[in-house]
Motif scaffolding. Structure first.
Motif, short mmCIF file in Angstrom:
data_model
loop_
_atom_site.label_atom_id
_atom_site.label_comp_id
_atom_site.label_asym_id
_atom_site.label_seq_id
_atom_site.Cartn_x
_atom_site.Cartn_y
_atom_site.Cartn_z
N UNK A 162 0.84 -1.20 0.00
CA UNK A 162 0.00 0.00 0.00
C UNK A 162 0.88 1.25 0.00
N UNK A 163 1.90 1.26 0.85
CA UNK A 163 2.79 2.42 0.92
C UNK A 163 3.49 2.65 -0.43
N UNK A 164 3.95 1.56 -1.06
CA UNK A 164 4.63 1.68 -2.35
C UNK A 164 3.67 2.21 -3.41
N UNK A 165 2.45 1.72 -3.41
CA UNK A 165 1.46 2.19 -4.39
C UNK A 165 1.15 3.66 -4.17
N UNK A 166 1.10 4.09 -2.92
CA UNK A 166 0.82 5.49 -2.64
C UNK A 166 1.97 6.41 -3.04
N UNK A 167 3.20 5.89 -2.99
CA UNK A 167 4.35 6.70 -3.44
C UNK A 167 4.36 6.85 -4.95
N UNK A 168 3.86 5.82 -5.65
CA UNK A 168 3.99 5.78 -7.10
C UNK A 168 2.72 6.19 -7.84
N UNK A 169 1.55 6.06 -7.18
CA UNK A 169 0.29 6.27 -7.87
C UNK A 169 -0.29 7.65 -7.67
N UNK A 170 -1.31 7.95 -8.46
CA UNK A 170 -2.00 9.24 -8.38
C UNK A 170 -3.15 9.20 -7.38
N UNK A 171 -3.85 8.07 -7.34
CA UNK A 171 -5.01 7.95 -6.44
C UNK A 171 -4.56 7.24 -5.16
N UNK A 172 -4.64 7.90 -4.02
CA UNK A 172 -4.18 7.27 -2.77
C UNK A 172 -5.04 6.08 -2.35
N UNK A 173 -4.41 5.10 -1.74
CA UNK A 173 -5.12 3.97 -1.14
C UNK A 173 -5.18 4.24 0.36
N UNK A 174 -6.36 4.61 0.84
CA UNK A 174 -6.52 4.99 2.24
C UNK A 174 -6.91 3.78 3.07
N UNK A 175 -5.98 2.85 3.20
CA UNK A 175 -6.18 1.62 3.96
C UNK A 175 -4.95 1.42 4.84
N UNK A 176 -5.20 1.02 6.08
CA UNK A 176 -4.12 0.78 7.04
C UNK A 176 -4.20 -0.67 7.50
#
Length: 317
Positions: free
Chosen positions: A197-211
């Motif tokens: 999730x953290x990697x996707x949020x660093x690389x993507x435009x749409x944040x994944x708001x999941x913990x």
């Protein structure tokens, strides 16, 4: 715990033990709780008991949330798929997913899909469920702006060891070692999904708001130990388990607190919540650290790739 009105929580193994206590607490704070149970009959009995204790709840009072009992057998990937598809039909989002259900130290058997049961239920079933509910989690507002994936492990993870040449214990089998491995797998999964999730949020435009948060209950007096004793076929073990639960175990409501804390408190993704008392087996929740093997990113990645193929689930990163 904050008020959870308008929130939806999914709890596996919700009809007994830690799952029951977690369900009761979520509902008392106003959440709709989807009780994912292998037996719908036992789930309905548990829901009726919670409603009765709350004074006739199921939405009839300001303090009680709805209870929705649904079949979900983690030993069957088809059942997990059917459960997830049903939720997608009826719900717009899932704010909290508690991967709680499990089996412990039972004689070797296999799931419907041919996996060793402890590994198949405790890890693979929850891996598949999380993947199939991921879009509903992504669409949620969450408890504090982020949905939560809470994965229940155990102090027994410290005795676990990943052997990728025999994950399903076909060459040899030790029921306690298999349990430890399944609980280690829970932690490898919980931390790996947060990394991704953290990697996707660093690389993507749409944040994944999941913990993703892991937890363990300490030694809690539940029917998990009694099922272990019953499966053993040894009447002396049943007596011993009852005695140990009475002398050493804390009540299930206290044992559920780390899961509830992980689901609703301000904790970081990738945290490990455990009891803060004697040997981290009793007491109220605190942020701790699992063993070094649980943070092995190479093992976590390898387990992820295996699980993706075995469960037939692709996460939408």
């Amino acid at each position: 715990m904050p008020r959870l009105d308008g929130k939806t929580a999914v709890v596996t193994g919700a009809n007994s033990g830690l799952g029951y206590e977690g369900t009761r607490a979520f509902a008392a704070k106003g959440a709709t709780v989807v009780m994912a149970c292998r037996s719908v009959e036992r789930g309905e009995d548990a829901a009726d008991k919670i409603r009765a204790e709350a004074g006739g709840g199921n939405g009839d009072s300001d303090s009680d949330g709805d209870l929705d009992v649904r079949e979900c057998d983690l030993a069957s990937l088809d059942s997990v798929t059917g459960f997830a598809d049903g939720l997608a039909d009826d719900y717009d989002a899932v704010d909290v997913l508690c991967n709680n259900a499990g089996v412990m130290a039972i004689p070797r058997s296999e799931t419907e899909d041919g996996f060793e049961t402890q590994f198949g239920v405790n890890h693979l079933g929850h891996f598949a469920l999380t993947g199939r509910l991921f879009s509903l989690l992504r669409d949620a507002e969450g408890v504090d702006g982020e949905a939560r994936i809470v994965t229940q492990s155990s102090g027994a993870h410290e005795s676990g060891e990943m052997d990728f040449s025999d994950l399903n214990w076909e060459e040899s089998y030790g029921k306690w070692k298999a349990y430890g491995r399944s609980k280690l797998a829970n932690l490898l999964f919980a931390y790996e999904i947060q990394r991704r999730i953290d990697a996707a949020n660093r690389e993507g435009d749409a944040p994944i708001d999941i913990r993703s948060v892991a937890c363990h209950p300490g030694y809690a007096d539940t029917n998990l130990q009694l099922r272990t004793a019953a499966e053993s076929g040894n009447p002396l073990m049943k007596v011993g388990m009852r005695l140990a639960n009475a002398v050493l175990g804390q009540d299930a409501a206290t044992g559920a607190l780390p899961m509830l804390y992980a689901a609703t408190a301000d904790v970081d993704g990738g945290a490990y919540v455990e009891p803060g008392g004697l040997m981290n087996m009793r007491g109220h929740p605190t942020i701790g650290r699992s063993n070094d093997a649980s943070y092995n990113s190479e093992d976590a990645s390898r387990l992820w790739e295996y699980s993706t193929e075995a469960a037939g689930v692709e996460f939408p990163f």
